[in-house]
Design a protein around this motif. Structure first.
Motif, PDB file in Angstrom:
ATOM      1  N   UNK A 680       0.837  -1.192   0.000  1.00  0.00           N
ATOM      2  CA  UNK A 680       0.000   0.000   0.000  1.00  0.00           C
ATOM      3  C   UNK A 680       0.872   1.241   0.000  1.00  0.00           C
ATOM      4  N   UNK A 681       0.317   2.318  -0.575  1.00  0.00           N
ATOM      5  CA  UNK A 681       1.013   3.601  -0.649  1.00  0.00           C
ATOM      6  C   UNK A 681       0.029   4.725  -0.341  1.00  0.00           C
ATOM      7  N   UNK A 682       0.573   5.857   0.103  1.00  0.00           N
ATOM      8  CA  UNK A 682      -0.239   7.046   0.298  1.00  0.00           C
ATOM      9  C   UNK A 682      -0.145   7.956  -0.910  1.00  0.00           C
ATOM     10  N   UNK A 683      -1.285   8.516  -1.345  1.00  0.00           N
ATOM     11  CA  UNK A 683      -1.318   9.415  -2.502  1.00  0.00           C
ATOM     12  C   UNK A 683      -2.109  10.672  -2.169  1.00  0.00           C
ATOM     13  N   UNK A 684      -1.595  11.800  -2.586  1.00  0.00           N
ATOM     14  CA  UNK A 684      -2.341  13.038  -2.463  1.00  0.00           C
ATOM     15  C   UNK A 684      -3.478  13.049  -3.488  1.00  0.00           C
ATOM     16  N   UNK A 685      -4.583  13.698  -3.129  1.00  0.00           N
ATOM     17  CA  UNK A 685      -5.718  13.793  -4.054  1.00  0.00           C
ATOM     18  C   UNK A 685      -6.256  15.227  -4.039  1.00  0.00           C
ATOM     19  N   UNK A 686      -7.021  15.544  -5.079  1.00  0.00           N
ATOM     20  CA  UNK A 686      -7.704  16.841  -5.161  1.00  0.00           C
ATOM     21  C   UNK A 686      -9.191  16.568  -4.989  1.00  0.00           C
ATOM     22  N   UNK A 687      -9.714  16.862  -3.795  1.00  0.00           N
ATOM     23  CA  UNK A 687     -11.111  16.522  -3.480  1.00  0.00           C
ATOM     24  C   UNK A 687     -12.103  17.441  -4.160  1.00  0.00           C
ATOM     25  N   UNK A 688     -11.628  18.491  -4.785  1.00  0.00           N
ATOM     26  CA  UNK A 688     -12.551  19.466  -5.369  1.00  0.00           C
ATOM     27  C   UNK A 688     -13.001  19.105  -6.768  1.00  0.00           C
ATOM     28  N   UNK A 742     -14.042  12.901  -0.224  1.00  0.00           N
ATOM     29  CA  UNK A 742     -14.627  13.999   0.555  1.00  0.00           C
ATOM     30  C   UNK A 742     -13.852  14.256   1.839  1.00  0.00           C
ATOM     31  N   UNK A 743     -13.409  15.493   1.980  1.00  0.00           N
ATOM     32  CA  UNK A 743     -12.708  15.917   3.188  1.00  0.00           C
ATOM     33  C   UNK A 743     -11.289  15.390   3.308  1.00  0.00           C
ATOM     34  N   UNK A 744     -10.726  14.866   2.237  1.00  0.00           N
ATOM     35  CA  UNK A 744      -9.402  14.247   2.320  1.00  0.00           C
ATOM     36  C   UNK A 744      -8.387  14.960   1.424  1.00  0.00           C
ATOM     37  N   UNK A 745      -7.196  15.057   1.935  1.00  0.00           N
ATOM     38  CA  UNK A 745      -6.076  15.556   1.122  1.00  0.00           C
ATOM     39  C   UNK A 745      -5.226  14.412   0.591  1.00  0.00           C
ATOM     40  N   UNK A 746      -5.420  13.219   1.166  1.00  0.00           N
ATOM     41  CA  UNK A 746      -4.643  12.054   0.732  1.00  0.00           C
ATOM     42  C   UNK A 746      -5.437  10.787   1.039  1.00  0.00           C
ATOM     43  N   UNK A 747      -5.107   9.725   0.320  1.00  0.00           N
ATOM     44  CA  UNK A 747      -5.744   8.422   0.554  1.00  0.00           C
ATOM     45  C   UNK A 747      -4.659   7.352   0.572  1.00  0.00           C
ATOM     46  N   UNK A 748      -5.004   6.184   1.124  1.00  0.00           N
ATOM     47  CA  UNK A 748      -4.108   5.026   1.109  1.00  0.00           C
ATOM     48  C   UNK A 748      -4.645   4.009   0.116  1.00  0.00           C
ATOM     49  N   UNK A 749      -3.806   3.642  -0.832  1.00  0.00           N
ATOM     50  CA  UNK A 749      -4.190   2.693  -1.876  1.00  0.00           C
ATOM     51  C   UNK A 749      -3.488   1.381  -1.602  1.00  0.00           C
ATOM     52  N   UNK A 750      -4.266   0.297  -1.528  1.00  0.00           N
ATOM     53  CA  UNK A 750      -3.702  -1.030  -1.272  1.00  0.00           C
ATOM     54  C   UNK A 750      -4.009  -1.950  -2.454  1.00  0.00           C
ATOM     55  N   UNK A 751      -2.984  -2.729  -2.867  1.00  0.00           N
ATOM     56  CA  UNK A 751      -3.130  -3.770  -3.882  1.00  0.00           C
ATOM     57  C   UNK A 751      -2.984  -5.107  -3.172  1.00  0.00           C
ATOM     58  N   UNK A 752      -4.010  -5.960  -3.267  1.00  0.00           N
ATOM     59  CA  UNK A 752      -4.018  -7.191  -2.484  1.00  0.00           C
ATOM     60  C   UNK A 752      -4.651  -8.324  -3.290  1.00  0.00           C
ATOM     61  N   UNK A 753      -3.915  -9.410  -3.516  1.00  0.00           N
ATOM     62  CA  UNK A 753      -4.485 -10.544  -4.257  1.00  0.00           C
ATOM     63  C   UNK A 753      -5.515 -11.285  -3.421  1.00  0.00           C
ATOM     64  N   UNK A 754      -6.398 -12.003  -4.117  1.00  0.00           N
ATOM     65  CA  UNK A 754      -7.349 -12.848  -3.427  1.00  0.00           C
ATOM     66  C   UNK A 754      -6.629 -14.073  -2.871  1.00  0.00           C
TER      67      UNK A 754
END
Length: 772
Positions: A680-688, A742-754
């Motif tokens: 997983x990694x953290x990424x900045x986002x533009x919520x607008x 909504x209300x976030x400047x960043x999110x955590x993205x995870x890649x996970x196999x079944x």
């Protein structure tokens, strides 16, 4: 089907065969100045820079002795430690056999003496330099082998109870010891090998056939070859019996039926198994061994090999005759070709065919010669065939991989297959290279003079001796015109059949000169699954386009717009520059300069090119330009991006992971998520604004991923990448719902196999603003 395979299918008896053709010892062939001799000299100098004590250190540690020296880098500091000592023994023994320089025998003797000392310290005969991540642990290592001996076996392709391919490493040590005996006359080497084999016998004596099959599912190199050879040297039949047990049924049984089930298999794991079966055929005469070796050779050479004679992508074979999309920076592992040339020598000795040496020549000049940097003696692991890539070479002391080891051997045995003989009656001239041959059986010395491959002209002179014997001269498959042979200026034979041997039998005398010229022409080799994707050849030599320094900007992919014209109309020789050619009006987007691939040591290059007519290119160019525009647009809308597999970007984005494999291809790194793993990694986002997650994948042709992508713990997508491109990078977009932002400047993205599945190979993840 080849003549050899057809004959083997009809062989009625089981008895050791007599070789039809015999290779000359290394001492009989002296190379004259040329690119191969330059490669040899570089390798010889490098061998003398290495310290045998550093190669012995791990063996000493696992025998309860002080290491005594710092271990070399690369795989010598990991689980495959020890293989390099075997390669070094062979390389130094070969160099001593060639030159009789005592410096190389001294190195061999020092290595063998060190192993003798190790066996004195632990009388069971075991030898290993295996090292755990935490360091050496003899007790732990012995416990693992005790579990194996008891049949408690856990194995995978390269893992045996937590050890990395231990039988593969043992084979390299055995092979080095056998060469120390054969080429340097070191009889202690055979004693060491015998004690080591006795340990192998004891450790496996109670294994059931089922347990054996479980164990040999882990790569075992050519243990069958070395044990069979040791049986001959020691006259100990138990070694031969043990050799037979190293037989991987799932991999080898299909070959007995003449079935190609090689797709997905690790190439260099398979080839030594067949070399071992070839040697077993020579000792026991079992025709099935020979059939399997010959059939395997035919499939690899004719259906799995690239223009350079190398095979595999990312070390693995694909479906037969499907090579178009299997081009990357990880094509053509050098070890594979090293082993294929060894297998070729066996087959040639049973029933010499020109097609075998046609292959040998192609692989020898285009892969083996190209695999070494003659300035440093560094060698390649892979020989990239993706356009715009360049070769990378091992460093002297910190890149001890399998291909570093075989690379030391490759360049100390140049010329070993240039000539074969049948006593003093027949001489096969297989390769065109400047050399002198001492043919002891015929009491004759010959000298071959040629500037090949710059020219197809060859002159062979009788320097000394003579007598009545037959000379067989290879008329290569690539030499399409007739070849005329003259002795002392008089025409004595004409060959009109490419891929055959012309025969000249006469009473030869000192001073005789045999001259001929092989017609060297430009031609195209087409991909088997795409005739419009071609490599350019001059005779047997693969030509590569020079695309500039590796440190420069990434070149645009060149194409050829030939409008169906013959190759000689659009590629022209450059005056006064041998083996250099130019393509001007037919090249897009810029003119190209071609020269032999083996000369392009550091620059980027192109080997395979797509061909178009002008109309086809106008249509395809629009697609090329559209992709460029897409990338520019994507970059302009990117909020944040993490490059996966690179340390600093991963740190900057707080990457966390479990069970990942980090590799690179085509100049980019990527992470492959293994079963049971994730990252997983953290990424900045533009919520607008509306947003999209763009994931760049590597089209890994060996994995069938099944995974999910989560954003802050919520599943965004379920993915299996069905219909994905293979062996290239591609983007997939996943719209991000506004609720996830909504209300976030960043999110955590995870890649996970079944569960139980593999994850994808990911090169980058970016958050992107929606289009205005």
């Amino acid at each position: 089907m080849t003549t050899l395979i057809a004959a083997l299918m009809l062989t009625p008896t089981t008895r050791p065969p007599k070789p039809v053709a015999v290779p000359f010892p290394l001492s009989a062939v002296r190379l004259l100045p040329g690119p191969l001799e330059s490669a040899h000299q570089a390798a010889a100098k490098y061998l003398l820079k290495l310290d045998p004590q550093r190669l012995l250190a791990g063996f000493r540690a696992n025998s309860g002795l002080p290491p005594g020296a710092e271990i070399y880098g690369g795989w010598e500091t990991m689980g495959l430690a020890g293989h390099s000592l075997g390669h070094y023994l062979t390389a130094c023994a070969q160099e001593f056999a060639r030159t009789q320089d005592p410096a190389f025998k001294d190195r061999v003797d020092e290595c063998v003496a060190g192993l003798v000392e190790c066996q004195k310290a632990r009388p069971d005969g075991f030898l290993a330099a295996f090292r755990f991540e935490e360091g050496f642990d003899r007790a732990r290592l012995d416990k693992i082998w005790a579990d194996v001996a008891a049949g408690n076996i856990k194995t995978g392709g390269f893992d045996l109870n937590g050890m990395w391919s231990p039988w593969y490493v043992h084979h390299k040590v055995f092979a080095g010891l056998l060469d120390a005996d054969a080429l340097c006359g070191n009889k202690k080497a055979i004693q060491v090998a015998s004690k080591f084999a006795n340990w192998a016998q004891a450790i496996t004596k109670n294994l059931t056939p089922e347990q054996w099959q479980k164990m040999v599912a882990c790569e075992y190199g050519g243990m069958n070859e070395s044990l069979a050879e040791l049986a001959v040297r020691t006259k100990n039949p138990s070694h031969l019996q043990l050799a037979r047990k190293f037989y991987d049924r799932p991999a080898l049984d299909p070959l007995t039926r003449g079935t190609d089930e090689l797709a997905g298999k690790h190439s260099n794991t398979q080839i030594p198994k067949l070399i071992g079966l070839a040697r077993l055929y020579e000792l026991t005469g079992d025709p099935q061994d020979a059939f399997m070796a010959a059939y395997f050779w035919e499939r690899i050479v004719d259906h799995h090999s690239y223009a350079i004679g190398g095979n595999s992508n990312g070390e693995h074979l694909g479906p037969p005759d499907q090579l178009r999309d299997r081009l990357s920076s990880n094509t053509a592992e050098t070890c594979n070709t090293y082993n294929m040339l060894k297998l070729t020598r066996h087959l040639f000795s049973w029933g010499p065919e020109a097609r075998e040496m046609d292959y040998y020549e192609r692989a020898y000049f285009n892969h083996i010669l190209a695999s070494q940097d003659p300035e440093t003696a560094g060698v390649t692991y892979f020989l990239p065939l993706a356009t715009g890539r360049n070769r990378t070479y091992s460093s002297p002391y910190n890149d001890f991989t399998c291909c570093h080891g075989t690379g030391m051997e490759n360049h100390t045995k140049h010329g070993d297959s240039a000539y074969f003989h049948s006593g003093g009656k027949t001489l096969w001239v297989n390769l065109f290279l400047p050399s002198e041959l001492t043919w002891r059986e015929a009491q004759t010395t010959l000298r071959q003079e040629t500037s090949f491959p710059e020219s197809g002209k060859v002159k062979i002179s009788v320097l000394d001796g003579g007598g009545t014997f037959e000379v067989k001269l290879r008329h290569p498959a690539w030499a399409k015109g007739p070849v005329e042979f003259r002795v002392n200026g008089e025409k004595v034979a004409v060959s009109v059949k490419p891929s055959s041997y012309a025969s000249i039998k006469r009473a030869w005398k000192k001073g005789d000169q045999l001259e001929f010229e092989m017609p060297m022409k430009l031609w195209e080799e087409r991909m088997p699954d795409d005739p419009k994707r071609v490599a350019l050849m001059y005779g047997p030599i693969v030509l590569a386009a020079d695309l500039g320094p590796s440190t420069g900007p990434e070149p645009r992919t060149p194409v050829l717009v030939t409008n169906g014209r013959p190759v000689e109309e659009w590629i022209k020789p450059v005056p006064n520059q041998p083996l250099t050619f130019s393509v001007d009006d037919a090249a897009r987007p810029v003119a190209l300069r071609f020269l032999p691939l083996y000369r392009l040591h550091h620059n980027r290059y192109g080997v395979y090119f797509d061909k178009f007519s002008q109309e086809e290119w106008e249509r395809n160019e629009a697609e090329y330009r559209a992709e460029e525009s897409r990338q520019q647009d994507l970059a302009s809308r990117t909020v944040d991006q993490v490059t996966i597999g690179e340390m600093q970007p991963e740190r900057d984005h707080n990457l966390k992971s479990e069970r990942n494999d980090v590799r690179d291809a085509n100049g980019r790194s990527f992470r492959t998520v293994l079963p049971g793993g994730w990252f997983e990694v953290g990424l900045k986002v533009d919520q607008t604004k509306p947003a999209t997650l763009v994931v760049t994948y590597w089209g890994n042709d060996r994995l069938w991923p099944d995974f999910k992508i989560l954003v802050d713990g919520i599943e965004l997508a379920s993915e299996d990448l069905a219909g994905r491109p293979a062996n290239r990078f591609f983007d997939v977009e996943y719209p991000l719902p506004s609720s996830a932002l909504k209300g976030k400047a960043a999110v955590t993205v995870r890649v996970q196999p079944r569960e139980g599945k593999s994850g994808p190979s990911v090169a980058a993840i970016r958050s992107v603003r929606g289009k205005a």
